[in-house]
Design a protein around this motif. Structure first.
Motif, PDB file in Angstrom:
ATOM      1  N   LEU A  73     -12.670   0.952  -0.124  1.00 25.94           N
ATOM      2  CA  LEU A  73     -14.012   0.193  -0.203  1.00 25.94           C
ATOM      3  C   LEU A  73     -13.593  -1.436  -0.853  1.00 25.94           C
ATOM      4  N   SER A  74     -12.566  -1.437  -1.713  1.00 21.49           N
ATOM      5  CA  SER A  74     -12.355  -2.944  -2.363  1.00 21.49           C
ATOM      6  C   SER A  74     -11.767  -3.612  -1.261  1.00 21.49           C
ATOM      7  N   SER A  75     -11.104  -3.328  -0.397  1.00 17.80           N
ATOM      8  CA  SER A  75     -10.262  -4.057   0.844  1.00 17.80           C
ATOM      9  C   SER A  75     -10.591  -3.973   2.227  1.00 17.80           C
ATOM     10  N   TRP A  76     -11.198  -2.865   2.396  1.00 15.48           N
ATOM     11  CA  TRP A  76     -11.758  -2.908   3.896  1.00 15.48           C
ATOM     12  C   TRP A  76     -10.633  -2.703   4.885  1.00 15.48           C
ATOM     13  N   LYS A  77      -9.673  -2.248   4.455  1.00 13.34           N
ATOM     14  CA  LYS A  77      -8.268  -2.235   5.422  1.00 13.34           C
ATOM     15  C   LYS A  77      -8.153  -0.783   5.610  1.00 13.34           C
ATOM     16  N   PHE A  78      -8.113  -0.485   7.020  1.00 14.69           N
ATOM     17  CA  PHE A  78      -7.923   1.041   7.284  1.00 14.69           C
ATOM     18  C   PHE A  78      -6.758   1.635   6.994  1.00 14.69           C
ATOM     19  N   MET A  79      -5.465   0.626   7.087  1.00 12.83           N
ATOM     20  CA  MET A  79      -4.064   1.236   6.766  1.00 12.83           C
ATOM     21  C   MET A  79      -3.981   0.465   5.333  1.00 12.83           C
ATOM     22  N   PRO A  80      -3.170   1.179   4.549  1.00  8.88           N
ATOM     23  CA  PRO A  80      -3.326   2.884   4.441  1.00  8.88           C
ATOM     24  C   PRO A  80      -4.628   3.490   3.979  1.00  8.88           C
ATOM     25  N   ALA A  81      -5.129   2.667   3.139  1.00  9.29           N
ATOM     26  CA  ALA A  81      -6.191   3.237   2.298  1.00  9.29           C
ATOM     27  C   ALA A  81      -7.350   4.141   3.009  1.00  9.29           C
ATOM     28  N   GLY A  82      -7.905   3.652   4.226  1.00 10.44           N
ATOM     29  CA  GLY A  82      -8.932   4.120   5.033  1.00 10.44           C
ATOM     30  C   GLY A  82      -8.250   5.506   5.638  1.00 10.44           C
ATOM     31  N   ALA A 112       0.218  17.215   4.015  1.00 10.26           N
ATOM     32  CA  ALA A 112       1.343  17.252   2.758  1.00 10.26           C
ATOM     33  C   ALA A 112       2.344  16.055   3.560  1.00 10.26           C
ATOM     34  N   ALA A 113       2.792  16.325   4.898  1.00 11.05           N
ATOM     35  CA  ALA A 113       3.758  15.374   5.442  1.00 11.05           C
ATOM     36  C   ALA A 113       3.023  14.156   5.743  1.00 11.05           C
ATOM     37  N   LEU A 114       1.940  13.954   6.089  1.00 10.51           N
ATOM     38  CA  LEU A 114       1.186  12.694   6.207  1.00 10.51           C
ATOM     39  C   LEU A 114       1.284  11.908   5.077  1.00 10.51           C
ATOM     40  N   VAL A 115       0.923  12.340   3.899  1.00 16.11           N
ATOM     41  CA  VAL A 115       0.851  11.970   2.644  1.00 16.11           C
ATOM     42  C   VAL A 115       2.316  11.380   2.411  1.00 16.11           C
ATOM     43  N   ALA A 116       3.368  12.166   2.190  1.00 15.69           N
ATOM     44  CA  ALA A 116       4.520  11.903   1.984  1.00 15.69           C
ATOM     45  C   ALA A 116       5.282  10.757   2.926  1.00 15.69           C
ATOM     46  N   ALA A 117       4.887  10.806   4.187  1.00 12.84           N
ATOM     47  CA  ALA A 117       5.352   9.843   5.158  1.00 12.84           C
ATOM     48  C   ALA A 117       4.875   8.409   4.762  1.00 12.84           C
ATOM     49  N   GLY A 118       3.262   8.351   4.558  1.00 15.48           N
ATOM     50  CA  GLY A 118       2.720   7.165   4.257  1.00 15.48           C
ATOM     51  C   GLY A 118       3.295   6.457   3.001  1.00 15.48           C
ATOM     52  N   GLY A 119       3.711   7.138   1.939  1.00 11.01           N
ATOM     53  CA  GLY A 119       4.562   6.720   0.892  1.00 11.01           C
ATOM     54  C   GLY A 119       5.748   6.151   1.212  1.00 11.01           C
ATOM     55  N   VAL A 120       6.732   6.650   2.142  1.00 12.81           N
ATOM     56  CA  VAL A 120       7.807   6.182   2.711  1.00 12.81           C
ATOM     57  C   VAL A 120       7.735   5.013   3.440  1.00 12.81           C
ATOM     58  N   ILE A 121       6.825   4.950   4.266  1.00 10.87           N
ATOM     59  CA  ILE A 121       6.590   3.833   5.222  1.00 10.87           C
ATOM     60  C   ILE A 121       6.073   2.522   4.412  1.00 10.87           C
ATOM     61  N   GLY A 122       5.233   2.905   3.353  1.00 12.13           N
ATOM     62  CA  GLY A 122       4.848   1.825   2.463  1.00 12.13           C
ATOM     63  C   GLY A 122       5.927   1.159   1.642  1.00 12.13           C
ATOM     64  N   PHE A 123       6.965   2.127   1.337  1.00  9.15           N
ATOM     65  CA  PHE A 123       8.125   1.583   0.934  1.00  9.15           C
ATOM     66  C   PHE A 123       8.827   0.705   1.607  1.00  9.15           C
ATOM     67  N   LEU A 124       9.206   1.342   3.016  1.00 13.03           N
ATOM     68  CA  LEU A 124       9.874   0.526   4.039  1.00 13.03           C
ATOM     69  C   LEU A 124       9.389  -0.749   4.433  1.00 13.03           C
ATOM     70  N   LYS A 125       8.039  -0.784   4.515  1.00 19.87           N
ATOM     71  CA  LYS A 125       7.266  -1.935   5.099  1.00 19.87           C
ATOM     72  C   LYS A 125       6.880  -3.217   4.126  1.00 19.87           C
ATOM     73  N   ALA A 126       6.798  -2.635   2.903  1.00 16.68           N
ATOM     74  CA  ALA A 126       6.426  -3.806   1.955  1.00 16.68           C
ATOM     75  C   ALA A 126       7.161  -3.482   0.479  1.00 16.68           C
ATOM     76  N   GLY A 127       8.206  -2.852   0.494  1.00 14.54           N
ATOM     77  CA  GLY A 127       9.075  -2.453  -0.679  1.00 14.54           C
ATOM     78  C   GLY A 127       8.397  -2.217  -2.037  1.00 14.54           C
ATOM     79  N   SER A 128       7.353  -1.533  -1.690  1.00 17.35           N
ATOM     80  CA  SER A 128       6.353  -0.502  -2.782  1.00 17.35           C
ATOM     81  C   SER A 128       7.005   0.488  -3.164  1.00 17.35           C
TER      82      SER A 128
END
Length: 108
Positions: A74-83, A11-27
């Protein structure tokens, strides 16, 4: 009752991933999705800690993230963050299903 530390970590990993996505990409979408799914995963870990048979919220949350992020990977083949989320969710899903099967075999 055993505390589901792995579930809380997930749960912490998933929540942290959302926060990092926002901080890095403004998403904002990443932030909202990460926090919502992180909260659902934490609630599922809490429920499973209270009653080991009550894994349905965890199962639904991890299953949904495995599918959604798996398709993104599978659509992007990018490990971060989807993989990474697909891998973590798939492992968590396998853990939950394994525990369910163990309980079922002990019953019979």
């Amino acid at each position: 009752m055993a505390v589901d530390w792995i579930g809380y970590g997930y749960a912490a990993l998933v929540a942290a991933g959302g926060v990092i996505g926002f901080l890095k990409a403004g998403s904002v979408t990443s932030l909202v999705a990460g926090l919502v799914f992180g909260l659902l995963a934490a609630a599922g870990a809490y429920l499973a800690s209270q009653n080991p048979k009550n894994v349905w919220l965890s199962l639904g949350t991890t299953g949904t993230l495995t599918l959604v992020m798996g398709f993104r990977f599978l659509s992007s083949w990018k490990f971060m963050p989807a993989g990474l989320v697909t891998l973590a969710s798939g492992l968590m899903l396998a853990k939950i299903v394994n525990e369910m099967l163990k309980r079922r075999s002990r019953k019979e």
